[in-house]
Design an enzyme around this catalytic site. Structure first.
Site, PDB file in Angstrom:
ATOM      1  N   GLY A  21      46.390  33.493  39.241  1.00 36.83           N
ATOM      2  CA  GLY A  21      45.868  32.591  40.260  1.00 36.83           C
ATOM      3  C   GLY A  21      44.660  31.844  39.748  1.00 36.83           C
ATOM      4  O   GLY A  21      44.467  31.682  38.533  1.00 36.83           O
ATOM      5  N   SER A  22      43.815  31.412  40.649  1.00 35.49           N
ATOM      6  CA  SER A  22      42.669  30.578  40.278  1.00 35.49           C
ATOM      7  C   SER A  22      41.577  31.393  39.605  1.00 35.49           C
ATOM      8  O   SER A  22      41.459  32.613  39.810  1.00 35.49           O
ATOM      9  CB  SER A  22      42.095  29.892  41.515  1.00 35.49           C
ATOM     10  N   THR A  23      40.760  30.710  38.822  1.00 36.48           N
ATOM     11  CA  THR A  23      39.651  31.365  38.132  1.00 36.48           C
ATOM     12  C   THR A  23      38.638  31.928  39.121  1.00 36.48           C
ATOM     13  O   THR A  23      38.147  33.058  38.951  1.00 36.48           O
ATOM     14  CB  THR A  23      38.960  30.374  37.179  1.00 36.48           C
TER      15      THR A  23
ATOM     16  N   VAL B 125      39.008  32.994  42.246  1.00 31.51           N
ATOM     17  CA  VAL B 125      39.499  34.214  42.896  1.00 31.51           C
ATOM     18  C   VAL B 125      39.620  35.335  41.873  1.00 31.51           C
ATOM     19  O   VAL B 125      39.312  36.498  42.172  1.00 31.51           O
ATOM     20  CB  VAL B 125      40.851  33.940  43.586  1.00 31.51           C
ATOM     21  N   GLY B 126      40.039  35.009  40.660  1.00 28.31           N
ATOM     22  CA  GLY B 126      40.164  36.024  39.623  1.00 28.31           C
ATOM     23  C   GLY B 126      38.850  36.712  39.310  1.00 28.31           C
ATOM     24  O   GLY B 126      38.793  37.933  39.113  1.00 28.31           O
TER      25      GLY B 126
ATOM     26  N   GLU C 266      45.577  36.143  34.575  1.00 26.73           N
ATOM     27  CA  GLU C 266      46.068  34.859  34.074  1.00 26.73           C
ATOM     28  C   GLU C 266      45.583  33.822  35.066  1.00 26.73           C
ATOM     29  O   GLU C 266      46.106  33.706  36.171  1.00 26.73           O
ATOM     30  CB  GLU C 266      47.592  34.877  33.959  1.00 26.73           C
TER      31      GLU C 266
ATOM     32  N   CYS D  68      50.530  26.243  35.888  1.00 25.84           N
ATOM     33  CA  CYS D  68      49.220  26.478  35.273  1.00 25.84           C
ATOM     34  C   CYS D  68      49.148  25.978  33.840  1.00 25.84           C
ATOM     35  O   CYS D  68      48.057  25.809  33.301  1.00 25.84           O
ATOM     36  CB  CYS D  68      48.871  27.965  35.336  1.00 25.84           C
TER      37      CYS D  68
END
Length: 488
Positions: free
Chosen positions: A236-238, A240-241, A258, A292
């Site tokens: 997912g998004s950076t 949220v990661g 990822e 992505c």
């Protein structure tokens, strides 16, 4: 959806402990078809207590799966792969209904997703250890690899089948039960795949699907902080990661992330123009630019700029924009109205900074609120939003450059580093640029890099760990060292 096997979808149900799970009480959410903005199914919005039932199911399955021989786990994965092949038409229809991608792309995703099950069925029988020379001649050192334990997984909506099998195939091959929270936009594919896994003989509790929308943060905390879950994997998004990784540190979980990308695509003057244009089209416009690893920034050397733009516009004007379930459609909707608004904002910003719209540039409102015209903009400023942010849509900004050194610096001027691409016929340049790009994956004279045999993952703020390939299973294994004293 008219499916050949209606058992692949059960109304109002999640999938826990090998069974369709329908809570006696609670709230529900609708799964929306982005092409019509209408609901296609209703699913339970599971809360913390209901997610805990999935954790308990995985705990009960852990010992049995761990002690199942690798050969037997491999046989389950192969049967699961075969069942996905047999159900490919139904799975593709489900993907198209909840994700919007054209049926041909959905069929391709099912084939790609099932390939991970086949691949990791082979790896399940090849988990090995090593013998090391001890510094003390009286000792012998042996290492073995053991399953890390229960895995919490959160997957995105853009590849609702492949993002699951790439993770779960490796986890089951290693002997690790899984609890998956699929994206609220595309949970039906995850549920259908889990049902097929159970039919293939996977033990109850080894694969659980927790559906949620309102309780996403609560379920996320459960998957990242529960002490019985020893590994966490997220795509997912950076932003949220980073949040989820911080939560994992409360119990020091092993993590795989990822995250977002901002892929540069470079075309040098000596490139084969036809091949380069083919590569740009296949890389940028798959799933309407919502991958992505798709090209986010196109850098074209000034000597061939006009030729590339002209060829691209001809190809793009041949696209058929429409609902994914129509045979003539080659480009489907974005996942939501919010997604089209972001593409529109990037378009307006680029134009405001001097960019010129060559084709497209508007919401295709005559088709629906989630459709956006495939767009090409030239003369884009390096300060534009699309140069600094991932657009995630059918929007192609074109930048010009003069020298190799200049474009490598531009390509690397971002905090993320997932994928990068370039076209050149110069072999020396191919090696130089491939080694210089600060990304985890490079496509040289190709726009398609995803392959079950290739390690998938990024560097910098695009995450950590690798999925797929022969090293993908290592993300779900721990190395144990055993030292034996041989002198009594």
């Amino acid at each position: 959806m008219q499916l050949k096997d209606q058992s692949l979808i059960q109304p109002d149900s999640a999938f826990i402990n090998g069974k369709w799970y329908r809570p006696e009480s609670g709230i529900y959410f609708d799964v929306i078809n982005p092409a019509t903005s209408l609901p296609v199914a209703r699913l339970p919005d599971l809360d913390e207590g209901q997610c805990l039932e999935a954790v308990h199911a995985a705990v009960n399955a852990a010992a049995q799966l761990r002690n199942t021989p690798g050969k037997q786990r491999a046989e389950i994965l192969r049967r699961w792969c075969n069942l996905m092949h047999e159900a490919s038409d139904d799975l593709a229809a489900i993907i198209t209904a909840e994700n919007g991608k054209p049926l041909a792309e959905a069929q391709g995703e099912v084939a790609y997703a099932s390939s991970f099950l086949e691949w990791f069925s082979g790896e399940a029988s090849r988990i090995d250890g090593a013998v090391y020379q001890a510094s003390d001649p009286a000792n012998r050192i042996v290492t073995i690899k053991q399953p890390v334990g229960i895995v919490g997984i959160i997957t995105p909506w853009n590849f609702p089948a492949a993002m699951i099998t790439r993770k779960v195939g490796a986890a089951i091959a290693a002997g690790c039960p899984c609890i998956i929270k699929p994206a609220a936009e595309t949970p039906l594919t995850a549920l259908a795949i889990a049902h097929l896994a159970h039919q293939a003989g996977l033990i109850a509790g080894a694969l659980n699907i927790v559906t949620t929308l309102v309780h996403t943060q609560i379920v996320g905390k459960m998957l990242t902080q529960h002490p019985s879950i020893r590994k966490f994997s997220f795509t997912g998004s950076t932003a949220v990661g980073k949040l989820l990784a911080a939560q994992c540190m409360t119990t020091m979980k092993k993590i795989s992330l990822e995250l977002g990308g901002n892929a540069p695509f470079i075309v040098f003057n000596d490139a084969d123009i036809k091949k380069a244009v083919d590569g740009i089209i296949s890389c940028k416009f798959r799933l309407s630019g919502q991958t992505c690893v798709c090209a986010n920034r196109l850098y074209v050397q000034s000597g061939i700029h006009d030729q590339i733009v002209e060829a691209l516009v001809i190809r793009i004007n041949q696209f058929r924009l429409g609902p994914g379930d129509q045979p003539e459609t080659t480009l489907g909707p974005l996942i939501s109205k919010k997604a089209t608004e972001k593409v529109a904002a990037h378009t307006e910003d680029a134009v405001k900074r001097g960019g010129r719209v060559v084709t497209g540039g508007k919401v295709a409102s005559e088709l629906g609120e989630a459709f956006f015209q495939p767009t090409v903009i030239t003369n884009v400023s390096p300060e534009a939003l699309c140069a600094r942010e991932e657009t995630f849509g059918p929007f192609l900004p074109i930048f010009t450059f003069e020298t190799e050194e200049e474009v490598v610096q531009l390509a690397n001027s971002t905090d993320v580093g997932l994928a990068g691409y370039f076209f050149t016929e110069n072999a020396s340049r191919a090696w130089r640029v491939a080694e210089s790009l600060e990304v985890g994956m490079v496509g040289v004279n190709t726009g398609l890099i995803s392959d079950v045999a290739s390690p998938f993952g990024g560097i910098k703020e695009s995450g950590q760990g690798r999925e797929g390939s022969k090293i993908g299973i290592d993300e779900y294994l721990e190395v144990k060292s055993m030292t034996f004293a041989i002198n009594n």
